[in-house]
Design a protein around this motif. Sequence first.
Motif, PDB file in Angstrom:
ATOM      1  N   HIS A   1       0.539   3.682  -0.108  1.00 49.75           N
ATOM      2  CA  HIS A   1       1.142   2.531  -0.779  1.00 49.75           C
ATOM      3  C   HIS A   1       0.342   1.245  -0.605  1.00 49.75           C
ATOM      4  O   HIS A   1       0.676   0.227  -1.218  1.00 49.75           O
ATOM      5  N   GLY A   2      -0.688   1.312   0.265  1.00 53.08           N
ATOM      6  CA  GLY A   2      -1.500   0.127   0.482  1.00 53.08           C
ATOM      7  C   GLY A   2      -2.901   0.247  -0.082  1.00 53.08           C
ATOM      8  O   GLY A   2      -3.323  -0.551  -0.920  1.00 53.08           O
ATOM      9  N   LEU A   3      -3.658   1.283   0.351  1.00 52.53           N
ATOM     10  CA  LEU A   3      -5.074   1.411  -0.019  1.00 52.53           C
ATOM     11  C   LEU A   3      -5.281   2.073  -1.380  1.00 52.53           C
ATOM     12  O   LEU A   3      -6.082   1.599  -2.194  1.00 52.53           O
ATOM     13  N   LEU A   4      -4.593   3.190  -1.621  1.00 50.76           N
ATOM     14  CA  LEU A   4      -4.878   3.972  -2.827  1.00 50.76           C
ATOM     15  C   LEU A   4      -4.560   3.242  -4.141  1.00 50.76           C
ATOM     16  O   LEU A   4      -5.233   3.483  -5.145  1.00 50.76           O
ATOM     17  N   PRO A   5      -3.534   2.342  -4.172  1.00 50.56           N
ATOM     18  CA  PRO A   5      -3.331   1.582  -5.420  1.00 50.56           C
ATOM     19  C   PRO A   5      -4.497   0.638  -5.757  1.00 50.56           C
ATOM     20  O   PRO A   5      -4.637   0.193  -6.892  1.00 50.56           O
TER      21      PRO A   5
ATOM     22  N   GLY B   1      -4.757  -3.331   2.311  1.00 46.76           N
ATOM     23  CA  GLY B   1      -4.225  -2.833   1.045  1.00 46.76           C
ATOM     24  C   GLY B   1      -3.549  -3.928   0.242  1.00 46.76           C
ATOM     25  O   GLY B   1      -3.713  -5.130   0.514  1.00 46.76           O
ATOM     26  N   ILE B   2      -2.710  -3.528  -0.698  1.00 47.66           N
ATOM     27  CA  ILE B   2      -2.102  -4.510  -1.608  1.00 47.66           C
ATOM     28  C   ILE B   2      -0.993  -5.311  -0.934  1.00 47.66           C
ATOM     29  O   ILE B   2      -0.539  -6.322  -1.461  1.00 47.66           O
ATOM     30  N   GLY B   3      -0.533  -4.839   0.254  1.00 45.93           N
ATOM     31  CA  GLY B   3       0.505  -5.565   0.976  1.00 45.93           C
ATOM     32  C   GLY B   3       1.872  -4.957   0.761  1.00 45.93           C
ATOM     33  O   GLY B   3       2.203  -4.515  -0.333  1.00 45.93           O
TER      34      GLY B   3
END
Length: 583
Positions: free
Chosen positions: A495-499, A525-527
């Motif tokens: 949910h953080g890096l892969l997006p 990641g995206i947070g």
Amino acid sequence: MLNESYQSILQKHFSFSSDIQLSLKDTASINRINKAAFNIRLTNPQKTVELADSALIYAKKLNYFFGIAEANRIKGVGLYYLSDTEKAVKSYVEALKYFKVLNDKKNEARVYNNFGNLYKEINYNKALVYYKKALSIANKLKIDEFTAGIYLNIATILRFQGNYKISLKYLEISKEIFAKTGDTINFITSLQNSGVSYYKLNDFETAKKRLFEAITQAKKHDLYKVIVGSNLALASIYLEQADYFKTEISINEGIKYSRMMGDNTSVNYYLYKAYELEVKRKNYPKALKYLKEVHYHDSLQLSRNLSDNIGKTSSHYLQLQKIQENELTIAKQKFKETQYWWLITLIISIVLLAALIGTVIFYFFQKRKQKKELKIQNTIATLEQKALQAMMNPHFVFNVINTIQYFIGINESKAANQILTGFARLMRKHLEICLKNNITLFEEIQYLNLYLSLEKIRFAEKMSYSINIDDAIDAEEIIIPSLLIQPFIENAMWHGLLPKEDGGWIQINFIRIDNLLSIKILDNGIGISNSSKSKAPSQHTSRGLELIHERVHLLNKINKTSIHITQTQTGEAGTEVIITIPI
């Protein structure tokens, strides 16, 4: 008249079928029914119970105390093999009562041995207490065949505890006595158990010799369970010796007899052994096939067990409580037999001090009830956290299997071998630590390294990671709850890096602050806040993190500890998770 379902069995033990009804008038025939019931305990325990019930009815009509006692004991044995612990306890208690009245020490020892068998899979130390009670009486009476059986039971418990050398000492004693007395079935069982112990001690040649002999003798007597167990040990030995042809023969024979028994659990053990064999042979497509079968069966079993796990384990706990309550009954009966005159004194005291004693008894039982309820609540809470701990993310498993299949499909055997080997190690480590409530920090870090290295192979340059440990930390001395950290790392990955199109990094820092272990999990990641906003309302949330918070709540409740978890977004992007654990 006897129930018709018993006739075929009884006729094997009487000269003529017409003699059955006539012989029921004397005690000898009751003994013969009890013997017939005991002889079929391993092949048809339900019939054992039914025959023992018949013997019990006729023994009571004749007021034949020995027949009543032995029928109760044999009925308890049948119920034990049917896994009906509560009823087995009741039958054993009745048997013990009558054997004590008769001052029959030999059969009193047999009942203690039966109680040991009940505890064998619940409480090793308690089982040993009962076995040693039985052994003490048997040694005084110098009953070789019975002494040997108790030695065999003690050896089994010691083997379960990992004391293989001491277990072998007891096994050799029992094996010699079984050979001398002509007890073939127990002699074969001793051979199998000693073969397994020699294997655990890495004496492969002696182990193979014992296991071969056990299989040969077991086939003559249709002892399928011995054949299945011995072949599994042989397959493990051959695999370690790289004798793959013989490994396959042992696996195939083990599966054949497991299916004849209807033992699906043993079939699954053999399928996993077949998977290990094909990995050794570098036959990756076939290994993958076996791995899928194992995971499929494990997933079915997990889905069946998770929903009623708490109920079953709580029932199991209550059965254990029932055993303990019946032990109290035995102690009370012994007290009545040996201290009868104190009972008279107690009755007079009750008459004189009824009001005071009534108040004390009421207070005592109220306190006892509250204590018992609290103990049950704590035990159920412990079992709940074990059930939560036993889960593994099926999405991760299937994604890894698909990745392996992809590499095999493009003929990248080296990459397939690397990820297959890594996955096997991860699964083995997971199975090893998920059975424990607590593990060392060193074990947890090993597990995280296996997991992250596998994800690194899958996602290559799209992710990087680092694990940093404070110099003040002794990882082999610090104990923490098992499988507490990995779900947060998995969450950061998915949910953080892969997006993010360009992926990112994960950093795990272990820091000691006085008596606290601080675990910081950082990612770019995206947070966490952005991830929550981007999810659709119906999108599935992380069950893994919910389980972790439930586990922490239960652990804090049971152990009166104070484990804290915080999750925050570090800015416009990135997430920081901090877990603090008292040490």
